[in-house]
Scaffold this motif. Sequence first.
Motif, PDB file in Angstrom:
ATOM      1  N   PRO A  17      -5.383  39.417 103.415  1.00  0.00           N
ATOM      2  CA  PRO A  17      -4.073  39.265 102.766  1.00  0.00           C
ATOM      3  C   PRO A  17      -4.103  38.416 101.491  1.00  0.00           C
ATOM      4  CG  PRO A  17      -4.139  37.988 104.789  1.00  0.00           C
ATOM      5  CD  PRO A  17      -5.408  38.787 104.734  1.00  0.00           C
ATOM      6  N   GLU A  18      -5.191  37.677 101.259  1.00  0.00           N
ATOM      7  CA  GLU A  18      -5.279  36.825 100.074  1.00  0.00           C
ATOM      8  C   GLU A  18      -5.721  37.585  98.827  1.00  0.00           C
ATOM      9  OE1 GLU A  18      -4.263  33.648  99.916  1.00  0.00           O
ATOM     10  OE2 GLU A  18      -3.670  33.896 102.010  1.00  0.00           O
ATOM     11  N   CYS A  19      -6.270  38.771  98.985  1.00  0.00           N
ATOM     12  CA  CYS A  19      -6.812  39.517  97.845  1.00  0.00           C
ATOM     13  C   CYS A  19      -5.686  40.147  97.017  1.00  0.00           C
ATOM     14  CB  CYS A  19      -7.763  40.602  98.334  1.00  0.00           C
ATOM     15  SG  CYS A  19      -8.510  41.520  96.969  1.00  0.00           S
ATOM     16  N   PRO A  20      -5.534  39.721  95.764  1.00  0.00           N
ATOM     17  CA  PRO A  20      -4.459  40.265  94.935  1.00  0.00           C
ATOM     18  C   PRO A  20      -4.690  41.717  94.507  1.00  0.00           C
ATOM     19  CG  PRO A  20      -5.834  38.819  93.630  1.00  0.00           C
ATOM     20  CD  PRO A  20      -6.310  38.704  95.054  1.00  0.00           C
ATOM     21  N   ASN A  21      -5.938  42.192  94.615  1.00  0.00           N
ATOM     22  CA  ASN A  21      -6.254  43.560  94.211  1.00  0.00           C
ATOM     23  C   ASN A  21      -6.368  44.521  95.390  1.00  0.00           C
ATOM     24  OD1 ASN A  21      -6.452  42.810  91.481  1.00  0.00           O
ATOM     25  ND2 ASN A  21      -8.557  42.148  91.784  1.00  0.00           N
ATOM     26  N   GLU A  22      -6.104  44.018  96.598  1.00  0.00           N
ATOM     27  CA  GLU A  22      -6.232  44.825  97.803  1.00  0.00           C
ATOM     28  C   GLU A  22      -7.618  45.458  97.908  1.00  0.00           C
ATOM     29  OE1 GLU A  22      -2.871  47.498  97.855  1.00  0.00           O
ATOM     30  OE2 GLU A  22      -1.481  45.842  98.141  1.00  0.00           O
ATOM     31  N   VAL A  51     -12.920  33.640  98.960  1.00  0.00           N
ATOM     32  CA  VAL A  51     -13.948  32.603  99.118  1.00  0.00           C
ATOM     33  C   VAL A  51     -13.291  31.279  99.485  1.00  0.00           C
ATOM     34  CG1 VAL A  51     -15.748  31.283  97.928  1.00  0.00           C
ATOM     35  CG2 VAL A  51     -15.535  33.752  97.532  1.00  0.00           C
ATOM     36  N   GLU A  52     -12.156  30.995  98.864  1.00  0.00           N
ATOM     37  CA  GLU A  52     -11.448  29.743  99.120  1.00  0.00           C
ATOM     38  C   GLU A  52     -10.994  29.620 100.573  1.00  0.00           C
ATOM     39  OE1 GLU A  52     -10.533  27.100  96.872  1.00  0.00           O
ATOM     40  OE2 GLU A  52     -12.111  28.058  95.690  1.00  0.00           O
ATOM     41  N   VAL A  53     -10.577  30.725 101.194  1.00  0.00           N
ATOM     42  CA  VAL A  53     -10.020  30.644 102.544  1.00  0.00           C
ATOM     43  C   VAL A  53     -11.023  30.971 103.655  1.00  0.00           C
ATOM     44  CG1 VAL A  53      -7.675  31.132 101.760  1.00  0.00           C
ATOM     45  CG2 VAL A  53      -9.128  33.022 102.557  1.00  0.00           C
ATOM     46  N   CYS A  54     -12.178  31.493 103.323  1.00  0.00           N
ATOM     47  CA  CYS A  54     -13.154  31.908 104.331  1.00  0.00           C
ATOM     48  C   CYS A  54     -13.691  30.701 105.103  1.00  0.00           C
ATOM     49  CB  CYS A  54     -14.313  32.666 103.696  1.00  0.00           C
ATOM     50  SG  CYS A  54     -15.541  33.212 104.899  1.00  0.00           S
ATOM     51  N   PRO A  55     -13.496  30.675 106.432  1.00  0.00           N
ATOM     52  CA  PRO A  55     -13.944  29.528 107.217  1.00  0.00           C
ATOM     53  C   PRO A  55     -15.443  29.499 107.497  1.00  0.00           C
ATOM     54  CG  PRO A  55     -12.942  31.114 108.666  1.00  0.00           C
ATOM     55  CD  PRO A  55     -12.752  31.628 107.252  1.00  0.00           C
ATOM     56  N   VAL A  56     -16.141  30.621 107.282  1.00  0.00           N
ATOM     57  CA  VAL A  56     -17.575  30.653 107.582  1.00  0.00           C
ATOM     58  C   VAL A  56     -18.445  30.842 106.344  1.00  0.00           C
ATOM     59  CG1 VAL A  56     -17.328  31.371 109.980  1.00  0.00           C
ATOM     60  CG2 VAL A  56     -17.492  33.095 108.205  1.00  0.00           C
TER      61      VAL A  56
END
Length: 82
Positions: A17-22, A51-56
Amino acid sequence: MSLLITDECINCDVCEPECPNEAIYMGEEIYEIDKDKCTECVGHYDEPQCVEVCPVDCIPKDPNNEETEDQLMLKYERLMAE
């Protein structure tokens, strides 16, 4: 270059859901990134949001798809015109 999601992905659902380009979608086993839509958030944000939100930390740059900042901006402009 576009980004790619490695097999370390835990399918946590926060990147899509964070990707502005889908550009992020659920693949057969893990999330994947459509290289034709990924601009590394150029044109939208200063840093790739996935990348900013990825927990792993499983979203590196794709070494097989190198693109300059100018190429990413042209891709962004094309996507916005569609």
